[in-house]
Scaffold this motif. Structure first.
Motif, PDB file in Angstrom:
ATOM      1  N   ASP A   1      -5.813   3.039  -2.599  1.00  0.00           N
ATOM      2  CA  ASP A   1      -6.127   3.037  -1.121  1.00  0.00           C
ATOM      3  C   ASP A   1      -4.651   3.000  -0.353  1.00  0.00           C
ATOM      4  O   ASP A   1      -4.330   2.082   0.369  1.00  0.00           O
ATOM      5  CB  ASP A   1      -6.702   1.587  -0.657  1.00  0.00           C
ATOM      6  N   LEU A   2      -3.874   3.877  -0.494  1.00  0.00           N
ATOM      7  CA  LEU A   2      -2.437   4.101  -0.295  1.00  0.00           C
ATOM      8  C   LEU A   2      -2.374   4.612   1.016  1.00  0.00           C
ATOM      9  O   LEU A   2      -3.075   5.092   1.671  1.00  0.00           O
ATOM     10  CB  LEU A   2      -1.877   4.836  -1.002  1.00  0.00           C
ATOM     11  N   ILE A   3      -1.287   4.021   1.751  1.00  0.00           N
ATOM     12  CA  ILE A   3      -0.827   4.629   3.000  1.00  0.00           C
ATOM     13  C   ILE A   3      -0.101   5.611   2.954  1.00  0.00           C
ATOM     14  O   ILE A   3       0.015   6.663   3.650  1.00  0.00           O
ATOM     15  CB  ILE A   3      -0.389   3.313   4.077  1.00  0.00           C
ATOM     16  N   GLU A   4       1.181   5.295   1.864  1.00  0.00           N
ATOM     17  CA  GLU A   4       2.157   6.399   1.513  1.00  0.00           C
ATOM     18  C   GLU A   4       2.328   6.610   0.206  1.00  0.00           C
ATOM     19  O   GLU A   4       2.482   5.448  -0.727  1.00  0.00           O
ATOM     20  CB  GLU A   4       3.365   5.927   2.336  1.00  0.00           C
ATOM     21  N   ASN A   5       2.504   7.701  -0.305  1.00  0.00           N
ATOM     22  CA  ASN A   5       2.653   8.026  -1.613  1.00  0.00           C
ATOM     23  C   ASN A   5       3.750   9.363  -1.750  1.00  0.00           C
ATOM     24  O   ASN A   5       3.694  10.421  -1.620  1.00  0.00           O
ATOM     25  CB  ASN A   5       1.467   8.414  -2.330  1.00  0.00           C
ATOM     26  N   LYS A   6       4.981   8.543  -2.349  1.00  0.00           N
ATOM     27  CA  LYS A   6       6.053   9.786  -2.383  1.00  0.00           C
ATOM     28  C   LYS A   6       5.775  10.325  -3.863  1.00  0.00           C
ATOM     29  O   LYS A   6       6.200   9.870  -4.915  1.00  0.00           O
ATOM     30  CB  LYS A   6       7.417   8.854  -2.101  1.00  0.00           C
ATOM     31  N   GLN A   7       6.187  11.586  -3.641  1.00  0.00           N
ATOM     32  CA  GLN A   7       6.176  12.507  -5.082  1.00  0.00           C
ATOM     33  C   GLN A   7       7.674  12.497  -5.427  1.00  0.00           C
ATOM     34  O   GLN A   7       8.652  12.896  -4.775  1.00  0.00           O
ATOM     35  CB  GLN A   7       5.819  13.880  -4.841  1.00  0.00           C
ATOM     36  N   ILE A   8       8.084  12.078  -6.697  1.00  0.00           N
ATOM     37  CA  ILE A   8       9.576  12.280  -7.256  1.00  0.00           C
ATOM     38  C   ILE A   8       9.540  12.971  -8.572  1.00  0.00           C
ATOM     39  O   ILE A   8       8.563  12.671  -9.646  1.00  0.00           O
ATOM     40  CB  ILE A   8       9.912  10.773  -7.654  1.00  0.00           C
ATOM     41  N   ALA A   9      10.156  14.090  -8.815  1.00  0.00           N
ATOM     42  CA  ALA A   9      10.437  14.950  -9.927  1.00  0.00           C
ATOM     43  C   ALA A   9      11.271  14.226 -10.669  1.00  0.00           C
ATOM     44  O   ALA A   9      12.510  13.616 -10.370  1.00  0.00           O
ATOM     45  CB  ALA A   9      10.849  16.278  -9.561  1.00  0.00           C
ATOM     46  N   GLU A  10      11.243  14.389 -12.179  1.00  0.00           N
ATOM     47  CA  GLU A  10      12.201  13.520 -12.991  1.00  0.00           C
ATOM     48  C   GLU A  10      13.465  14.337 -12.600  1.00  0.00           C
ATOM     49  O   GLU A  10      13.584  15.277 -12.700  1.00  0.00           O
ATOM     50  CB  GLU A  10      11.740  13.885 -14.318  1.00  0.00           C
ATOM     51  N   GLY A  11      14.326  13.245 -12.869  1.00  0.00           N
ATOM     52  CA  GLY A  11      15.841  13.692 -12.307  1.00  0.00           C
ATOM     53  C   GLY A  11      16.316  13.771 -10.927  1.00  0.00           C
ATOM     54  O   GLY A  11      17.543  13.673 -10.527  1.00  0.00           O
ATOM     55  N   ASP A  12      15.398  13.377 -10.144  1.00  0.00           N
ATOM     56  CA  ASP A  12      15.681  13.349  -8.645  1.00  0.00           C
ATOM     57  C   ASP A  12      15.321  12.060  -8.048  1.00  0.00           C
ATOM     58  O   ASP A  12      14.810  11.879  -6.932  1.00  0.00           O
ATOM     59  CB  ASP A  12      14.783  14.451  -7.927  1.00  0.00           C
ATOM     60  N   GLU A  13      15.467  11.026  -8.905  1.00  0.00           N
ATOM     61  CA  GLU A  13      14.659   9.738  -8.471  1.00  0.00           C
ATOM     62  C   GLU A  13      15.847   9.154  -7.391  1.00  0.00           C
ATOM     63  O   GLU A  13      16.872   8.969  -7.773  1.00  0.00           O
ATOM     64  CB  GLU A  13      14.695   8.776  -9.611  1.00  0.00           C
TER      65      GLU A  13
ATOM     66  N   LYS B   1       0.695  -1.208  -0.032  1.00  0.00           N
ATOM     67  CA  LYS B   1       0.117   0.004   0.110  1.00  0.00           C
ATOM     68  C   LYS B   1       0.995   1.219   0.045  1.00  0.00           C
ATOM     69  O   LYS B   1       0.501   2.229   0.514  1.00  0.00           O
ATOM     70  CB  LYS B   1      -1.191   0.026   1.129  1.00  0.00           C
ATOM     71  N   GLN B   2       2.051   1.258  -0.769  1.00  0.00           N
ATOM     72  CA  GLN B   2       2.778   2.373  -0.728  1.00  0.00           C
ATOM     73  C   GLN B   2       3.162   2.595  -2.224  1.00  0.00           C
ATOM     74  O   GLN B   2       3.039   1.551  -3.055  1.00  0.00           O
ATOM     75  CB  GLN B   2       4.164   2.186  -0.046  1.00  0.00           C
ATOM     76  N   GLY B   3       3.847   3.910  -2.645  1.00  0.00           N
ATOM     77  CA  GLY B   3       4.022   3.914  -4.082  1.00  0.00           C
ATOM     78  C   GLY B   3       4.730   5.111  -4.276  1.00  0.00           C
ATOM     79  O   GLY B   3       4.979   5.993  -3.265  1.00  0.00           O
ATOM     80  N   TYR B   4       5.445   5.529  -5.482  1.00  0.00           N
ATOM     81  CA  TYR B   4       5.941   6.631  -6.045  1.00  0.00           C
ATOM     82  C   TYR B   4       5.250   6.925  -6.984  1.00  0.00           C
ATOM     83  O   TYR B   4       4.791   6.387  -7.984  1.00  0.00           O
ATOM     84  CB  TYR B   4       7.466   6.128  -6.451  1.00  0.00           C
ATOM     85  N   THR B   5       5.034   8.471  -7.014  1.00  0.00           N
ATOM     86  CA  THR B   5       4.728   9.214  -8.239  1.00  0.00           C
ATOM     87  C   THR B   5       5.600   9.948  -9.010  1.00  0.00           C
ATOM     88  O   THR B   5       5.978  10.884  -8.370  1.00  0.00           O
ATOM     89  CB  THR B   5       3.461  10.203  -7.415  1.00  0.00           C
ATOM     90  N   TRP B   6       5.962   9.681  -9.952  1.00  0.00           N
ATOM     91  CA  TRP B   6       7.064  10.030 -10.878  1.00  0.00           C
ATOM     92  C   TRP B   6       6.426  10.979 -11.703  1.00  0.00           C
ATOM     93  O   TRP B   6       5.515  10.958 -12.764  1.00  0.00           O
ATOM     94  CB  TRP B   6       7.651   8.989 -11.386  1.00  0.00           C
TER      95      TRP B   6
END
Length: 794
Positions: A578-590, A552-557
């Motif tokens: 139904d996420l508990i945690e979702n981390k935002q990632i900008a292109e180039g900062d992966e 229930k976690q993920g990354y949004t690129w």
């Protein structure tokens, strides 16, 4: 009142899925059998059997069974009562005539393995459908128009020049003679698939016999013989057989359009085009085994429906002195069985080409001997904006198609689609009189599922909207504005389909995803969230991607060129998944963990045009074709991968690069004209582009580079897997591996490809098979290439 009293014999029938049986004891006495007596038949009586399919019911099969010792007057009474039941069901059933010891496979299967015969109070005799169901052998023959006919179940029916289908119930063999033509092989594959899917509910296994045509042990053992003596050659040619089959098959029209009921033979060449939706027809197959079919058009009258069975078929059976047990089946339009379709040479059920874009494209025509006016390509065609029907906040019902049936979905699953399925959506509101019925077709939905969806649209229209709804066909990624807004302004499209099982992402998302890896990746393009393969090469600077782990976690690129609309769609991801945690990632900062989930860092589609999109340099797609007798160039707006037509050539202008895309079925004239058009298009450009500073490339279908795919949004590597020839059809039916790409098909420069058309070839090269000829050689005009060779040699 008299008619109403007759119908009360079947009051309440056909409302629940399952089997109902009535025994006819006299003119005025019909009794419904209790569940514990289903499958038990008295040889001296006649019965009516109703098989209701689906919940709620969507189709019905009415069988009237004639006992071997029953009186002839009871046969007429059984047919009459079956017709009354059909009338009660509003003439929506398929009706079958069954005779003891000659029952159809569908009838035997209804009673789950056995039926029992008895004489009065005598002990019942058991008949097992699994053991004694009739085996059938079909002969496929023809050149331009293949015909399928049932032939005697014998080794002697075989010949080396044709295709034969052996149907033994749980297995279907497609035996291809060594001299059978490709058309016969394709027809054999199509008919066997229809038998499996329509008549065996997908439960039979299909086996193709090519190399072992003279030695396949199981095939010949089914025919109760050994592979010897050798199979003989055909007695007559395909052309002679076609002429004879056209004579033996007879079609009759039943119509009251003139004011009087008329029964007339259909003259001339008989095919599916001879049928008329406003009338009824009956077909004499010319075979006592295949029997007679009554076909009911969707718009025929009640009188025609009655007459085609009561008057036409019964009278015809007596006049021709056909055996009592001759099979007779009444079928409805769009629900024809495999053999009926084959006898009238119905076209194969395949995906219709997407023609929606033709409504909004600008068109430029030229004569075949005239150069295309490329200045017309410089004028950009704007997309026409469709006015919304209403605010899309009305009521919805959503059904999913599965196993030739439809299933109502709970509200939690609305807006979630599987690319391997088809769906029907009923929308009603006060501002939409009659309502709207959409049928959404996934790119990987089977042909049969799409056909089933189209069939049920009419049924739902009649049942829910009294036939007044507006019906709209919607293709994946071509959804209209109103459709998307119905589902909260975002659609979720998952991989897989019926075989995967349907699990609501909002209820138990993790249970659905059971792949070999531990995460899933989704591409957010506009207002669509689409599952794609978990690979770094699938990233695109122009979009947003979401990678979900199994916790229930993920990354949004977020790609550098992602639009505001895509960012708004991405905000809905936590709720949908139904996420508990979702981390935002900008292109180039992966972070390293992100690349680890994707199997490692790889090159993906990026660049100035993708990272900084501008309307001034927006990509443009042109469709090139000479199918209308002249070379035509049309611009396609708001394009997707589905707009790439396999039969034609396309031109993609990304400003920095221009691609000429060659469909695998495009012809040489189209390729030549498209290459010439691109060169003149660039030369006429007033923006400063020239052939020297613009990359002009040629790519082939299924071998597109990443830089090409990036301009089409979500790219589906398997979209064209269903471009069927015999081998491909055989492969798909047998569930073999996917198409293997030829890595030698790299992009070429336009000038390089143009040179291919002026190459000369020796006679040895030109003697190769058609599919092995060098690119640029027209198989129908090989002498031109040889003439040029001789000319240059001298």
């Amino acid at each position: 009142m008299e008619e109403d009293e007759k119908i009360t014999d079947f009051a309440g029938a056909g409302t629940k899925e399952g089997i109902e049986v009535w025994v006819i004891k006299s003119t005025n006495l019909i009794e419904a059998l209790p569940p514990n007596e289903l499958g038990l038949f008295d040889e001296t009586l006649t019965y009516i059997c109703l098989h209701t399919h689906g919940t709620p019911p969507h189709s019905w099969d009415v069988h009237f069974w004639l006992g071997a010792q029953s009186a002839s007057d009871r046969h007429c009474l059984a047919a009459l009562k079956a017709t009354e039941l059909d009338q009660y069901l509003k003439y929506r059933s398929n009706m079958h005539r069954e005779v003891q010891e000659h029952e159809s496979a569908a009838f035997l299967a209804m009673f789950k393995g056995n039926i029992r015969y008895q004489k009065g109070n005598a002990q019942a005799i058991l008949r097992s459908s699994a053991k004694n169901a009739t085996k059938r052998l079909y002969h496929v023959k023809g050149k331009k128009h293949c015909r399928v006919a049932e032939v005697p179940f014998s080794f002697n029916s075989l010949n080396q020049d044709d295709v034969f289908i052996l149907d033994v119930g749980d297995k279907i063999f497609v035996w291809n003679g060594p001299h059978a033509n490709n058309g016969e092989k394709v027809k054999g594959a199509e008919v066997s698939r229809n038998i499996r899917d329509f008549e065996r509910a997908g439960r039979a296994k299909i086996e193709f016999i090519d190399d072992e045509w003279d030695s396949h042990p199981e095939f010949f053992s089914q025919l109760e013989c050994k592979p010897l003596p050798a199979v003989t050659r055909a007695i007559d040619s395909d052309e002679e057989s076609e002429k004879r089959s056209n004579v033996s098959i007879q079609l009759f029209r039943v119509s009251d359009a003139s004011g009087t009921l008329m029964i007339e033979p259909v003259s001339g060449k008989i095919s599916y085009t001879s049928l008329d939706t406003n009338d009824c027809f009956f077909l004499d197959t010319g075979s006592s085994a295949s029997g007679l079919y009554a076909w009911l058009g969707k718009n025929c009258t009640d009188e025609e429906r009655k007459a085609v069975w009561d008057n036409a078929l019964v009278a015809y059976l007596k006049r021709k002195r056909l055996p009592l047990h001759t099979p007779i089946c009444k079928v409805n339009e769009n629900h024809e069985p495999a053999l009926f379709r084959a006898l009238l040479n119905f076209p194969p059920k395949k995906v219709e080409k997407n023609l929606q874009h033709s409504l909004s494209r600008g068109i430029a025509h030229v004569d075949s001997n005239e150069k295309f006016d490329v200045s017309k390509m410089q004028i950009s065609r704007k997309q026409s904006i469709c006015q919304a029907v209403d605010d899309s906040k009305g009521k919805k019902k959503v059904w999913r198609v599965a196993a030739f049936d439809i299933h109502l979905l709970p509200e939690n699953d609305h807006g979630i689609f599987y690319a391997g399925d088809s769906y029907i959506i009923l929308y009603t509101s006060e501002k939409v009189p009659g309502g709207i019925i959409y049928y959404w077709l996934g790119n990987h939905s089977t042909i049969d599922e799409k056909a089933t969806a189209a069939m049920f649209v009419n049924k739902i229209d009649e049942a829910e909207c009294k036939g007044k709804a507006t019906q709209m066909r919607v293709i994946q990624f071509k959804e209209p504005e109103h459709f998307i807004k119905m589902f909260g302004n975002v659609l979720v499209i998952l991989k897989g389909g019926v075989e995967s099982g349907f699990k609501s992402p909002r209820v138990n998302f993790n249970d659905f995803f059971k792949h070999d890896h531990s995460c899933q990746m989704f591409q957010i393009r506009g207002r669509r969230i689409v599952e794609v393969d978990v690979e770094a090469k699938n990233l695109n600077s122009n979009d947003i991607f979401f990678v979900k782990t199994n916790h229930k976690q993920g990354y949004t690129w977020i790609g550098k060129g992602a639009s505001q609309e895509e960012q708004e769609s991405a905000l809905k991801i936590p709720e949908i998944f139904d996420l508990i945690e979702n981390k935002q990632i900008a292109e180039g900062d992966e972070p390293t963990a992100f690349w680890y989930l994707l199997g490692g860092k790889e090159a993906y589609a990026k660049g100035e045009r993708l990272e900084n999109p501008s309307p001034e340099y927006a990509s443009r797609l042109f469709h090139c074709s000479n199918a209308r007798g002249k070379f035509v160039v049309e611009e396609i707006v708001d394009f997707t991968q589905q707009d790439l037509e396999s039969d034609d050539v396309m031109i993609l202008d990304t400003f920095d690069e221009i691609y000429v895309w060659l469909g695998q079925n495009s012809n040489i004239d189209e390729k030549k004209a498209a290459l010439d058009t691109v060169l003149r298009y660039v030369a006429a450009d007033k923006s400063g582009r020239t052939e020297e500073n613009t990359n002009l490339l040629v790519v082939k279908q299924k071998f597109e580079p990443t830089s090409f795919k990036a301009h089409f949004g979500i790219w589906d590597e398997h979209l064209w897997d269903n471009e069927l020839g015999y081998e491909k059809l055989k492969e798909l039916i047998s569930r073999n591996v996917d198409f293997i790409h030829d890595t030698k098909n790299e992009p070429l420069k336009v000038r390089q490809m143009e040179a291919e058309f002026t190459k000369t070839h020796s006679i040895e090269v030109l003697r190769a098979k058609t599919d092995q000829l060098p690119f640029g050689v027209d198989a129908a005009n090989k002498e031109v290439a040889f003439y040029l060779f001789c000319l240059f040699q001298n």
